[in-house]
Design an enzyme around this catalytic site. Structure first.
Site, PDB file in Angstrom:
ATOM      1  CG  ASP A 372      -0.322  -0.114   2.522  1.00 20.08           C
ATOM      2  OD1 ASP A 372       0.823  -0.589   2.587  1.00 20.08           O
ATOM      3  OD2 ASP A 372      -0.966   0.251   3.529  1.00 20.08           O
ATOM      4  CB  CYS A 373       4.224   2.101   1.309  1.00 12.64           C
ATOM      5  SG  CYS A 373       3.973   2.037   3.093  1.00 12.64           S
TER       6      CYS A 373
END
Length: 660
Positions: A372-373
């Site tokens: 998700d980063c």
């Protein structure tokens, strides 16, 4: 301020008006009575306002030759030159331009300076004809179009329906028949998709006609409407002879008052209208959407090309409404166009560029890619480059392709995404958990939060690079959404695994559905979205905020906090707004909490635990109490500008582009 009849006294102190120009970009502004004028009025200002100019232009001897006359003229005219080298002389003649722009500002909730409104009203009243009406232009015959525009403007500017000049105008209008007898423009967006070689294609029109029909075509295609208020409802009763709700508008197409009709319809135009009306009844939705997108791209292109001045003032009035409709109240500029923040945003962009391996949780040296980063960083890079023209050193497309390639490689078999890696083993591995203090720590499970972030990132990427692994991205999005469906609980919530807890997870679940187009339309939404919103609304506290105990995370059961929390309130608001939850009052109550609790320096006080891991672990992110309220307030400002708590036009620096 100019071309005003001397019979009507000024509504402001004309000696306090000042003029500025930067490379021809002109602005008149009023120095408030409570402020000291930084400088005396100059010759141009006094002359334009009709004030005494004797100290600037003393009497000169009478000319006797052509040479003497031209020298006098040059001496005078040179005294009116603006410092940047041009001459700011008036261009007027279309009386309805002021009322038209005023109506646009009113519809867009843009407030004009009080002094400007006073003088605009003076101008309108000075152009009222003896019969009580107005022409669209500076002529002596009143028209329905011109009278209707000026009538509405007077009411917007504060004159009541019983004001003598308003009554005169209404009598004039009713004598002419009906306001619906005013001029009309037929504009259908679908023609923008026709081949340009086709006779009569809009691309062959004169620029002014082309852009006006383009703008009106967009308004018609999107059914752009103005929020009804007390004034609008009153105007419908005042202007129209018959009940507004009973008017058969299609039947009015050819009903035009004789003084308004300067160019009668040709049979070809009527035939074209008939054909397009048939299309309106049986058109393809996908075709309509494509036409709207094409028109909006052309409208944006004109704003960019003309630096938002547009090809004519008529277009400008339309563009104010259209850009607000499409982009929100702070369109087209936001903090990204405020030079005070340019350095900040450039540095953020450079940091993200430098952090890419994939994108880790902290910095590049860490090198552990987080799903998700990577998705959030990729989307942020694209947003910064799209919204900030001063960022010129863009990340190479191949690097974005690399980020997407990494993301696609991290999909689990259930359609969702874990954090660092694909899932390597089953839950049975928890049998080997020897930590004693943590649970669910042996497997990198598939998470709603990670999956949602990746969906949002891929969706944004696909709009910019539609041809890169298109089929795989589409398949990934479809399966990811199904994963989110499968993870939703019976009460409509999602369990958050990296934040506390059901409020956090439900925010991400709603963002996932929203990015795929599952939002409220006409007051209804799909069952998953409806249930999720019902869950959040049911947890709203008495003060309007939301608060959830950390114990919810431990026991996997929602436990209400005794005090609403800034982070929970922000997450709940973001989720509801993502899917365009229709009850704005619910949102306003939450927004009020954020507004009321902000400190004098602009931050928010620290609340209870916001983040967690492994069922028992707690995390403290100091920025959470700042960044999430910012996101929530920004989104509300953009989506609900007409709310009393929304964007106020007097704010000089609207919020940065929000999350959507």
């Amino acid at each position: 301020l100019t071309e005003i009849s001397g019979q009507i006294k000024p509504k402001t102190d004309l000696t306090r008006w000042r003029f500025s120009s930067v490379e021809g970009r002109q602005k008149w502004y009023y120095v408030a009575d409570s402020e000291e004028c930084a400088r005396e009025q100059n010759a141009l200002e006094a002359y334009t306002l009709g004030l005494d100019t004797s100290k600037f232009f003393p009497d000169l001897p009478k000319a006797h030759t052509a040479q003497e006359a031209v020298q006098k003229a040059i001496k005078f005219f040179s005294g009116l030159q603006v410092e940047d080298g041009h001459w700011a002389m008036e261009c007027s003649g279309v009386v309805a331009l002021g009322p038209g722009f005023l109506m646009s500002c009113y519809a867009a909730k843009i407030s004009l300076p009080e002094e400007a409104e006073r003088e605009l009203l003076r101008y309108i009243l000075s152009k009222q004809l003896p019969d009580g009406g107005w022409n669209f232009h500076l002529t002596e015959q009143s028209t329905v179009f011109g009278t209707t525009f000026s009538y509405i403007a007077m009411r917007i500017l504060g004159l009541g329906p019983d004001h003598p000049d308003v009554v005169r105008a209404r009598i004039n209008l009713h004598k002419k028949g009906k306001a619906e007898f005013s001029g009309k423009t037929g504009a259908h967006g679908v023609v923008q998709l026709f081949p340009t070689w086709l006779p009569g294609h809009p691309s062959t029109y004169w620029c002014h006609a082309r852009h006006v029909t383009l703008a009106m075509g967009y308004c018609y295609a999107t059914r752009l409407t103005v929020e009804e208020d007390e004034l609008i409802q009153s105007l419908r009763e005042e202007i129209y002879v018959e009940d507004f709700s009973t008017i058969d508008w299609p039947a009015q197409r050819n009903n035009i008052y004789e003084a308004d009709l300067q160019a009668a319809h040709s049979w070809m135009l009527d035939a074209a209208f008939a054909t397009l009306n048939l299309y309106e009844r049986y058109h393809f939705t996908s075709f309509r959407k494509k036409a709207i997108a094409e028109m909006y791209e052309q409208i944006k292109a004109d704003d960019i090309f003309s630096n938002a001045t547009n090809s004519s003032p008529i277009c400008k009035a339309f563009h104010v409404l259209i850009r607000r409709h499409a982009d929100g109240a702070d369109s087209p500029a936001g903090v990204q166009n405020n030079p005070d923040y340019a350095s900040c945003l450039k540095k953020a962009h450079e940091f993200l560029k430098a952090s890419q391996g994939g994108f880790p949780f902290s910095n590049r040296e860490n090198d552990w890619i987080v799903s998700d980063c990577t998705a959030e960083a990729m989307r942020t890079l694209m947003l910064l480059e799209e919204k900030c023209p001063f960022i010129e050193d863009h990340v190479a497309p191949q690097r974005l392709f690399d980020a997407v390639n990494v993301i696609l490689s991290m999909r689990n078999s259930d359609g969702g995404f874990a954090s660092y890696e694909t899932r390597r083993g089953s839950r049975l591995l928890e049998i080997m958990n020897c930590t004693e203090m943590y649970t669910d720590c042996m497997v990198d499970y598939t998470y709603t939060e990670c999956t949602s972030s990746i969906m949002q990132g891929l969706k944004h990427f696909g709009k910019r690079f539609p041809n890169h692994r298109e089929d795989e991205i589409s398949d990934t999005l479809s399966k990811a959404l199904q994963f989110c469906r499968n993870m939703q609980k019976a009460d409509g919530s999602w369990l958050g695994r990296w934040g506390v807890c059901f409020t956090y997870g439900t925010w991400f679940g709603l963002e996932a559905f929203a990015c795929m187009g599952y939002i409220y339309r006409g007051g209804e939404a799909c069952k998953e979205v409806t249930k999720a919103c019902e869950f959040l609304v049911s947890k709203q506290m008495e003060d309007g905020g939301w608060g959830e105990e950390f114990e919810s995370y431990r026991f996997r059961k929602y436990i209400q906090h005794t005090v609403s929390q800034i982070h929970h309130t922000s997450w709940a608001l973001l989720g509801l707004m993502a899917v365009r939850y229709p009850d704005v009052r619910v949102l306003e109550r939450g927004i009020q909490v954020l507004i009321d609790r902000q400190t004098s320096i602009g931050e928010w006080p620290q609340g209870d635990i916001a983040a967690a891991f492994y069922k028992a672990g707690t995390l403290h992110y100091n920025a959470y109490r700042i960044i999430f309220p910012i996101c929530a307030l920004a989104r509300f400002t953009r989506l609900y500008p007409s709310s009393p708590l929304g964007f106020h036009p007097s704010q000089h620096h609207p919020v940065l582009f929000s999350l959507g």
